[in-house]
Write an enzyme that holds these catalytic residues in place. Structure first.
Site, mmCIF file in Angstrom:
data_model
loop_
_atom_site.group_PDB
_atom_site.id
_atom_site.type_symbol
_atom_site.label_atom_id
_atom_site.label_comp_id
_atom_site.label_asym_id
_atom_site.label_seq_id
_atom_site.Cartn_x
_atom_site.Cartn_y
_atom_site.Cartn_z
ATOM 1 N N LYS A 1 42.157 39.322 36.323
ATOM 2 C CA LYS A 1 41.383 39.523 35.103
ATOM 3 C C LYS A 1 40.985 40.994 34.983
ATOM 4 O O LYS A 1 40.960 41.560 33.896
ATOM 5 C CB LYS A 1 40.124 38.645 35.135
ATOM 6 C CG LYS A 1 39.216 38.791 33.920
ATOM 7 C CD LYS A 1 37.953 37.958 34.087
ATOM 8 C CE LYS A 1 37.019 38.136 32.895
ATOM 9 N NZ LYS A 1 35.717 37.459 33.095
ATOM 10 N N GLN A 2 40.646 41.585 36.123
ATOM 11 C CA GLN A 2 40.172 42.966 36.127
ATOM 12 C C GLN A 2 40.442 43.602 37.478
ATOM 13 O O GLN A 2 40.744 42.915 38.458
ATOM 14 C CB GLN A 2 38.672 43.011 35.830
ATOM 15 C CG GLN A 2 37.816 42.337 36.890
ATOM 16 C CD GLN A 2 36.471 41.909 36.364
ATOM 17 O OE1 GLN A 2 36.364 40.999 35.551
ATOM 18 N NE2 GLN A 2 35.425 42.591 36.810
ATOM 19 N N GLU B 1 37.698 37.814 38.676
ATOM 20 C CA GLU B 1 37.282 36.418 38.552
ATOM 21 C C GLU B 1 38.458 35.475 38.339
ATOM 22 O O GLU B 1 38.262 34.282 38.116
ATOM 23 C CB GLU B 1 36.258 36.283 37.421
ATOM 24 C CG GLU B 1 34.958 37.017 37.745
ATOM 25 C CD GLU B 1 33.981 37.051 36.583
ATOM 26 O OE1 GLU B 1 34.308 36.498 35.513
ATOM 27 O OE2 GLU B 1 32.904 37.635 36.751
#
Length: 815
Positions: A607-608, A495
């Site tokens: 973010k990930q 995101e």
């Protein structure tokens, strides 16, 4: 790592439980979460019964929510209109104790201990307290939320005083939902945290007190859902008790005053029953159901409920347990995580699994893609019936998904990014609705369940319409150009990049989805011509459409940078400046709370896991060298600001040859809540991360893959680990695996067995296999620094631009 994160003088090392040996008023919210008990339908947070010092106390029912209008500062067509927030329902577990007029505060206890037992499903507490009048009081309490009796919880409260004393035991029920402040932006604002409401949420419809029972009922003001709570009491004492009490809309109290003799034991048992229903279901009917449950529980008695609970968990652990010999710190954390999955899914019974299960209100109780990607694989391999129930919930949202697709001018169906009732509740479309990959995530879970459990009829039966309608969305969303099929204006799992073209994860998962849907259609056509004819008529499906899906899948664009030798996260990702994480202050994490999205979006920073997640879930689309290149490029620039990331990174790190990094990431994911690593455990357990722990053990260190339902194992046991034991499904058969440094032992527990690959070689499992292992995969030198690796070396200034945005400040700080 655990020794550094956990105070073992306070939280002892237990193989099958989580204990606490000292009461403190710090980190109350975190402890309320990690000591919560639940069954997937009903959850009781872990504050003490007396609730004298609390941070986020409460009680939650899966899916019981209020709706409210989303107020966009600048609205646009198709934005989500109605918010959905889980309600902190009236809390009936409360008990207060007074001795000689002094009220017990656990902070004043001379000794205090409690244990959440993973095998019995019971939270037990013992404390000693010396009153101001010199009386010594011993207190034993326990609570459980039944896995057998879905709507029932049990609280037992036992007191013994060493001298004659005036003892008052008070049972309470309290409505907390209508005392919470409305959510506002400002200091400490966190979009991941649920707020209160600007209106009264629970409208009272029923208040009854008959004998030792309460029956209360409400209806939510906007969503119209009904709720009934019943409480039955049984109080035992040798000395006569003076009973008093009253019940009102938001508060019910019942007290027993006893002139207790020295050594006399007093016991209060509370049986709680919660029932909810859709709009139109009479609250009186829900109350009658609660009363019936109380009759049954009270007739069975305390010991019967304890025995039922332990028996249910014995069955659960038979396949769910993962054993880590010689790793006691990790073993406790792993079992705590796996126990949380039972508490999130055990009796969800056709409802979704919220991001926090029933342990808290974080993310407003919404269901995300987390369920299908992080939780369903665990259930598919250890408890297929629960997996099927969870998937059926998603199938039941088809009408809402169809409606959402039409709102976005698309054919087919599009599942809401975050929801409780099926409607889109994400107010920020860039990191919400644009995550079209949720369709493919659902399809992946459906296909995995069917293949691993040898149940192809599931895809041509109850899941068929969902597969077809969600595949149609991809065909309509994408377009052919220059020989490729493109998906534009989408957001992948990461995101920190939003509304991009040709996101690698989205495209590869969409490709899998289209092929699975086409295969299901072809199978139905061949196996059941009558039903195929019916589907053609009802869905307007034909061969040309199915062939079109296959053409789109074959032509799907897969972004790849020839110069860097790595797959790009999206079409433009590698053209951006790289965020200088090495010089980013720790107090600026998570970035989402300190930088405007536009600042983040224009950088290479994650973010990930995104491309790394693609390398795992669509690993059969890559060569080993390509998977390694993906990990080496993206791992250094991944912040880990999401709890969904570390365990996925661990899986791929183990596979491609970074075992030390894999263990570090695994430990981080395992202790994310027990050590409150992201400072938001107060809002509830990170259920997806708990599921990721099983994934990292089995897919990562166990080396299992189930692409297309074909099981292969290529172990990656870390150095220093004596072994690893876990269960999985092979074509529907139950298998137990035991991995050591020298061999892999596979034992067929139930079913006919089948063929699988071990280190690339085929084996037929019909009983027991002992397979010698030459090694545990490659081992590369650890990656150092925060620069992406290109062709195995840190990127240079000729290859990337490195930038460090200015530290963010609020308007108030600037003034």
């Amino acid at each position: 790592m655990a020794e550094e994160l956990i105070d073992r003088a306070r939280f002892p090392l237990l193989a099958w439980g989580l204990g606490e040996l000292r009461y403190e008023t710090t980190s109350l919210g975190q402890r309320e979460t990690i000591f919560a008990v639940g069954n997937g339908y009903l959850g009781l947070r872990g504050e003490d019964e007396e609730a004298t010092a609390v941070e986020a106390p409460g009680c939650f029912l899966n899916g019981f929510h209020e709706t409210w209008p989303i107020k966009h500062a600048e609205a646009a067509y198709g934005f989500a209109k109605t918010g959905q927030t889980i309600i902190n329902v009236p809390d009936a577990k409360l008990v207060r104790l007074s001795v000689d007029g002094q009220t017990l505060d656990p902070a004043e206890a001379s000794s205090y201990s409690r244990v959440l037992d993973f095998r019995t499903g019971v939270l037990r507490r013992e404390l000693s307290w010396r009153t101001a009048s010199g009386k010594n009081v011993r207190l034993h309490s326990s609570r459980l939320v039944s896995f057998v009796r879905r709507h029932v919880a049990q609280v037992v409260y036992e007191i013994e005083v060493d001298a004659a004393a005036d003892v008052v035991v008070t049972s309470e029920l309290r409505n907390r939902a209508d005392g919470m402040p409305a959510v506002t932006e400002g200091a400490g604002f966190d979009p991941r945290r649920a707020g209160g409401f600007g209106h009264r949420v629970l409208v009272t419809e029923l208040v009854e007190e008959v004998g030792d029972r309460w029956s209360l009922g409400w209806r939510t003001a906007n969503s119209g859902l009904g709720l009934a709570v019943g409480v039955a009491h049984q109080f035992d004492s040798a000395s006569p008790a003076d009973v008093d009490g009253a019940a009102s809309a938001d508060h019910a109290v019942r007290s027993w005053r006893v002139p207790a003799a020295a050594g006399e034991r007093l016991r209060l048992v509370k049986w709680l029953s919660y029932h909810d229903g859709q709009a139109g279901v009479p609250v009186a009917g829900l109350a009658a159901s609660a009363a019936f449950d109380l009759d049954q529980a009270q007739a069975a008695g305390v010991d019967a409920l304890l025995a039922e609970q332990a028996a249910w968990l014995t069955g659960y652990w038979a396949d769910a347990d993962v054993e880590l010999p010689g790793q006691p710190e990790l073993q406790q954390a792993v079992r705590w995580c796996l126990f949380q999955l039972a508490q999130a899914a055990g009796r969800a019974d056709g409802r979704g699994i919220g991001a926090k299960g029933v342990t808290g209100s974080g993310y407003e109780g919404h269901y995300f893609w987390d369920t299908e990607i992080y939780l369903v694989p665990f259930l598919t391999h250890t408890n297929p019936e629960l997996a099927r129930q969870v998937l059926r919930f998603r199938l039941g949202l088809l009408d809402s998904a169809r409606h959402r697709a039409r709102e976005l001018a698309q054919r087919g169906a599009l599942f809401a990014w975050r929801t409780i009732n099926g409607d889109e509740a994400s107010a920020y479309y860039a990191a919400g609705t644009a995550q079209y990959h949720i369709n493919a995530d659902v399809a992946d879970a459906l296909a995995r369940y069917a293949a691993v459990n040898a149940d192809p009829e599931f895809l041509t039966g109850e899941a068929f319409v969902v597969l077809i309608e969600t595949a149609r969305l991809w065909a309509d969303l994408g377009f052919f150009r220059d020989g490729g099929f493109h998906l534009h204006s989408v957001t992948g799992p990461d995101e920190y990049s939003a509304v991009v073209n040709n996101n690698l994860y989205t495209n590869l998962m969409a490709r899998k989805h289209l092929r699975v849907a086409a295969a299901a259609a072809r199978r139905l056509e061949a196996s059941d011509p009558q039903r195929w004819t019916q589907a053609v008529a009802e869905l307007g499906l034909d061969d040309a459409e199915v062939n079109g899906w296959l053409a789109a899948a074959d032509a799907m664009v897969v972004p790849y940078h020839e110069g860097f030798g790595v797959h790009a996260q999206d079409a433009d990702f590698l053209t951006r400046a790289v965020w200088d994480l090495a010089h980013t202050s720790g107090d600026q994490h998570p970035l989402l709370l300190h930088y405007h999205p536009l600042v983040i979006y224009r950088h290479q920073v994650l973010k990930q896991a995104d491309a790394v997640l693609a390398a795992f879930l669509a690993g059969d689309e890559f060569t080993p060298a390509q998977r390694r290149a993906i990990f080496e490029y993206y791992d250094p620039i991944t912040t880990g600001d999401s709890t969904l990331s570390a365990l996925v990174q661990s899986i791929v790190a183990a596979e491609v040859g970074y075992p030390q990094r894999a263990v570090e990431l695994f430990a981080e994911g395992s202790f994310v809540d027990l050590a409150d690593l992201h400072h938001n455990t107060r809002d509830g357990v990170h259920i997806a991360s708990a599921g990721g722990v099983w994934n990292a053990l089995v897919y990562g260190f166990g080396g299992l893959r189930d692409h297309g339902g074909r099981i292969s194992i290529d172990p990656r046991l870390p150095v220093g680990w004596p072994g690893l034991r876990f269960s999985f499904r092979l074509a529907g058969s139950r298998v137990r695996a035991e991995l050591t440094t020298e061999e892999l032992q596979l034992r067929l527990l139930a079913g006919p067995g089948g063929e699988l690959l071990v280190c690339g070689r085929p084996y037929q499992l019909t009983g027991e296999l002992r397979i010698p292992l030459d090694d545990q995969g490659p081992e590369l030198a650890p990656i150092t620094g925060r620069l992406p690796l290109i062709h195995g070396r840190p990127a240079t200034t000729e290859q990337i631009s490195l930038q460090l945005p200015l530290p963010s400040i609020s308007k108030g700080d600037a003034e």
